[in-house]
Motif scaffolding. Structure first.
Motif, PDB file in Angstrom:
ATOM      1  N   TRP A 194       0.775  -1.244  -0.030  1.00 25.18           N
ATOM      2  CA  TRP A 194       0.073  -0.042   0.056  1.00 25.18           C
ATOM      3  C   TRP A 194       0.982   1.223  -0.154  1.00 25.18           C
ATOM      4  O   TRP A 194       1.700   1.442   0.899  1.00 25.18           O
ATOM      5  N   GLN A 195       0.917   1.882  -0.892  1.00 20.42           N
ATOM      6  CA  GLN A 195       2.051   3.186  -1.232  1.00 20.42           C
ATOM      7  C   GLN A 195       3.242   2.585  -1.059  1.00 20.42           C
ATOM      8  O   GLN A 195       3.482   1.521  -1.687  1.00 20.42           O
ATOM      9  N   HIS A 217       4.350   1.033   1.793  1.00 18.65           N
ATOM     10  CA  HIS A 217       4.553   0.071   2.882  1.00 18.65           C
ATOM     11  C   HIS A 217       3.980  -1.377   2.476  1.00 18.65           C
ATOM     12  O   HIS A 217       3.376  -1.691   1.739  1.00 18.65           O
ATOM     13  N   VAL A 229       3.318  -4.797   2.636  1.00 15.16           N
ATOM     14  CA  VAL A 229       2.562  -5.367   3.678  1.00 15.16           C
ATOM     15  C   VAL A 229       3.164  -7.150   3.893  1.00 15.16           C
ATOM     16  O   VAL A 229       3.125  -7.852   4.913  1.00 15.16           O
ATOM     17  N   GLN A 252      -2.635 -10.676  14.059  1.00 10.13           N
ATOM     18  CA  GLN A 252      -2.979  -9.712  14.943  1.00 10.13           C
ATOM     19  C   GLN A 252      -3.716  -8.590  13.901  1.00 10.13           C
ATOM     20  O   GLN A 252      -3.296  -8.603  12.626  1.00 10.13           O
ATOM     21  N   SER A 253      -4.222  -7.523  14.580  1.00 16.70           N
ATOM     22  CA  SER A 253      -4.826  -6.405  13.779  1.00 16.70           C
ATOM     23  C   SER A 253      -3.501  -5.761  12.785  1.00 16.70           C
ATOM     24  O   SER A 253      -2.698  -5.289  13.425  1.00 16.70           O
ATOM     25  N   GLY A 254      -3.978  -5.482  11.646  1.00 18.73           N
ATOM     26  CA  GLY A 254      -2.977  -4.680  10.719  1.00 18.73           C
ATOM     27  C   GLY A 254      -2.077  -5.463  10.143  1.00 18.73           C
ATOM     28  O   GLY A 254      -1.478  -4.858   9.465  1.00 18.73           O
ATOM     29  N   VAL A 255      -1.959  -6.882  10.431  1.00 13.27           N
ATOM     30  CA  VAL A 255      -0.859  -7.592  10.059  1.00 13.27           C
ATOM     31  C   VAL A 255      -1.010  -7.813   8.247  1.00 13.27           C
ATOM     32  O   VAL A 255       0.092  -8.210   7.568  1.00 13.27           O
ATOM     33  N   GLY A 256      -2.310  -7.761   7.993  1.00  8.17           N
ATOM     34  CA  GLY A 256      -2.398  -7.985   6.471  1.00  8.17           C
ATOM     35  C   GLY A 256      -3.506  -9.121   5.778  1.00  8.17           C
ATOM     36  O   GLY A 256      -3.350  -9.424   4.833  1.00  8.17           O
ATOM     37  N   LYS A 257      -4.236  -9.416   7.017  1.00  9.63           N
ATOM     38  CA  LYS A 257      -5.291 -10.481   6.479  1.00  9.63           C
ATOM     39  C   LYS A 257      -6.165 -10.126   5.305  1.00  9.63           C
ATOM     40  O   LYS A 257      -6.455 -10.702   4.432  1.00  9.63           O
ATOM     41  N   SER A 258      -6.872  -8.890   5.608  1.00 10.27           N
ATOM     42  CA  SER A 258      -7.814  -8.492   4.450  1.00 10.27           C
ATOM     43  C   SER A 258      -7.187  -8.122   3.312  1.00 10.27           C
ATOM     44  O   SER A 258      -7.721  -8.256   2.243  1.00 10.27           O
ATOM     45  N   SER A 259      -5.802  -7.396   3.617  1.00 11.29           N
ATOM     46  CA  SER A 259      -5.166  -7.283   2.074  1.00 11.29           C
ATOM     47  C   SER A 259      -4.827  -8.583   1.171  1.00 11.29           C
ATOM     48  O   SER A 259      -5.041  -8.376   0.174  1.00 11.29           O
ATOM     49  N   GLU A 294      -6.179  -0.312  -5.363  1.00 13.61           N
ATOM     50  CA  GLU A 294      -5.256   0.708  -4.767  1.00 13.61           C
ATOM     51  C   GLU A 294      -3.803   0.398  -4.703  1.00 13.61           C
ATOM     52  O   GLU A 294      -2.934   1.119  -4.365  1.00 13.61           O
ATOM     53  N   GLU A 310     -14.095 -12.305   8.528  1.00 18.86           N
ATOM     54  CA  GLU A 310     -14.721 -11.979   9.970  1.00 18.86           C
ATOM     55  C   GLU A 310     -16.272 -12.165   9.763  1.00 18.86           C
ATOM     56  O   GLU A 310     -16.989 -11.444  10.224  1.00 18.86           O
ATOM     57  N   HIS A 337     -10.476 -13.381  14.158  1.00 15.34           N
ATOM     58  CA  HIS A 337      -9.559 -13.079  15.230  1.00 15.34           C
ATOM     59  C   HIS A 337      -9.877 -14.022  16.249  1.00 15.34           C
ATOM     60  O   HIS A 337      -9.359 -13.906  17.137  1.00 15.34           O
TER      61      HIS A 337
HETATM   62  N1  LIG Z   1      -6.760   0.981   1.502  1.00 16.50           N
HETATM   63  C1  LIG Z   1      -5.637   1.004   2.063  1.00 16.50           C
HETATM   64  N2  LIG Z   1      -4.713   2.101   1.647  1.00 16.50           N
HETATM   65  C2  LIG Z   1      -3.577   2.135   2.529  1.00 16.50           C
HETATM   66  N3  LIG Z   1      -3.044   1.435   3.384  1.00 16.50           N
HETATM   67  C3  LIG Z   1      -3.821   0.062   3.737  1.00 16.50           C
HETATM   68  C4  LIG Z   1      -5.280  -0.077   3.071  1.00 16.50           C
HETATM   69  N4  LIG Z   1      -5.764  -0.865   3.517  1.00 16.50           N
HETATM   70  C5  LIG Z   1      -5.002  -1.600   4.360  1.00 16.50           C
HETATM   71  N5  LIG Z   1      -3.873  -0.681   4.632  1.00 16.50           N
HETATM   72  C6  LIG Z   1      -2.948  -0.881   5.405  1.00 16.50           C
HETATM   73  O1  LIG Z   1      -2.205  -2.343   5.272  1.00 16.50           O
HETATM   74  C7  LIG Z   1      -1.854  -2.842   6.381  1.00 16.50           C
HETATM   75  C8  LIG Z   1      -2.611  -4.309   6.574  1.00 16.50           C
HETATM   76  O2  LIG Z   1      -4.149  -4.165   6.688  1.00 16.50           O
HETATM   77  P1  LIG Z   1      -5.180  -5.050   6.511  1.00 16.50           P
HETATM   78  O3  LIG Z   1      -6.527  -4.352   6.610  1.00 16.50           O
HETATM   79  O4  LIG Z   1      -4.957  -6.028   5.490  1.00 16.50           O
HETATM   80  O5  LIG Z   1      -4.871  -5.978   8.083  1.00 16.50           O
HETATM   81  P2  LIG Z   1      -5.754  -6.944   8.866  1.00 16.50           P
HETATM   82  O6  LIG Z   1      -4.920  -7.994   9.302  1.00 16.50           O
HETATM   83  O7  LIG Z   1      -6.998  -7.545   8.199  1.00 16.50           O
HETATM   84  O8  LIG Z   1      -6.364  -6.006  10.023  1.00 16.50           O
HETATM   85  P3  LIG Z   1      -7.435  -6.061  11.045  1.00 16.50           P
HETATM   86  O9  LIG Z   1      -7.566  -7.630  11.554  1.00 16.50           O
HETATM   87  O10 LIG Z   1      -7.579  -5.051  11.743  1.00 16.50           O
HETATM   88  O11 LIG Z   1      -8.748  -5.982   9.979  1.00 16.50           O
HETATM   89  C9  LIG Z   1      -2.165  -1.986   7.609  1.00 16.50           C
HETATM   90  O12 LIG Z   1      -0.971  -1.337   8.061  1.00 16.50           O
HETATM   91  C10 LIG Z   1      -3.217  -0.944   6.828  1.00 16.50           C
HETATM   92  O13 LIG Z   1      -3.143   0.215   7.198  1.00 16.50           O
END
Ligand SMILES: Nc1ncnc2c1ncn2[C@@H]1O[C@H](COP(=O)(O)OP(=O)(O)OP(=O)(O)O)[C@@H](O)[C@H]1O
Length: 245
Positions: free
Chosen positions: A12-13, A15, A17, A36-43, A54, A157, A188
């Protein structure tokens, strides 16, 4: 149908993941990913579904039937995403309304009604979503996911907004209705993953990597009091706590 993701990277930009990530979803099996939250599961799930528009993504997705995965993924999220102005039945039929010019065919309506009966909502086919409880709405979302009849079902989820008892009930229902599907679920909740999955992977670190798979014994849905389920829950919680520290 097996699905193989290889050498996957997502930024993402600027960063990163994850990079060089490999994942196999065995056909007809249920795979869950914890982390854990923010690790990249949804990505990761967005990359597989082809909706991480994006992000800068790389990698290869191969299906064992040789066809592309594009357009063959059903999606179920924490939010039921029902359209408030459509009846329960028309929400289940939404896919036909989006892809066909004509009104749904009689056999499609019959199948939607059958799926509503499977989730115990035959009597509520004509009401609007606002007249349903949260658990009932999520059951409609499950029927709509099944109606799409896609080779891969992705669930982000899907039960997390429900109370404990409704959550267990919907897990049981999903395990029975999706037992022969290829499913990828993000959760989670280690216990939820252990009740439902054939394999569980933990995504951790930065850039994130996947753990070796954990394969709970027996058939889903497993009992919450099963001693092996409880032991593996402890193991998963320790892994997740280790990632967080
Ligand atoms: N559309 C986006 N634009 C920029 N950064 C993003 C975007 N979506 C996610 N990120 C970043 O990518 C990283 C992974 O996010 P992601 O949503 O995949 O995590 P996650 O493990 O699913 O978190 P959660 O359990 O909290 O939903 C995070 O640092 C988040 O800030």
């Amino acid at each position: 149908m097996d699905i193989h993701l290889s050498n996957a990277s997502l930024h993402w930009q600027h960063h990163c993941v994850f990079s060089q990530l490999n994942l196999t979803l065995p056909g007809g099996q249920w795979t869950s990913i914890l982390g854990q939250s923010g690790v990249g599961k949804s990505s990761l799930i967005q990359l597989l579904c082809g909706i991480a528009d994006e992000a800068d993504v790389q990698g290869e997705i191969a299906c064992s039937d040789g066809k592309p995965l594009t357009g063959r993924v059903a999606w179920m999220a924490q939010d039921d995403l029902l359209l408030p102005w459509l009846s329960v039945l028309d929400n289940v039929l939404l896919g036909t309304r989006l892809t066909q010019q004509r009104r749904p065919k009689p056999e499609q309506i019959e199948r939607a009604r059958y799926l509503l009966s499977q989730v115990g909502l035959s009597e509520r086919a004509k009401v609007l979503p606002a007249q349903l409880s949260g658990g009932q709405r999520q059951r409609v979302a499950l029927a709509r996911t099944l109606f799409q009849d896609c080779p891969l079902v992705c669930m982000d989820e899907p039960f997390s907004a429900l109370d404990a008892i409704n959550r267990l009930r919907l897990q049981d229902l999903a395990a029975s209705l999706l037992h022969d599907r290829t499913v990828l679920m993000i959760t989670h909740d280690p216990l939820e993953a252990l009740r439902l999955s054939d394999q569980i992977l933990v995504l951790g670190g930065s850039p994130a990597k996947l753990s070796s798979p954990i394969t709970p014994p027996g058939l889903a849905p497993r009992q919450v009091s099963d001693s092996e389920v409880l032991r593996l829950q402890g193991e998963l919680l320790e892994m997740l706590a280790g990632e967080a520290s």
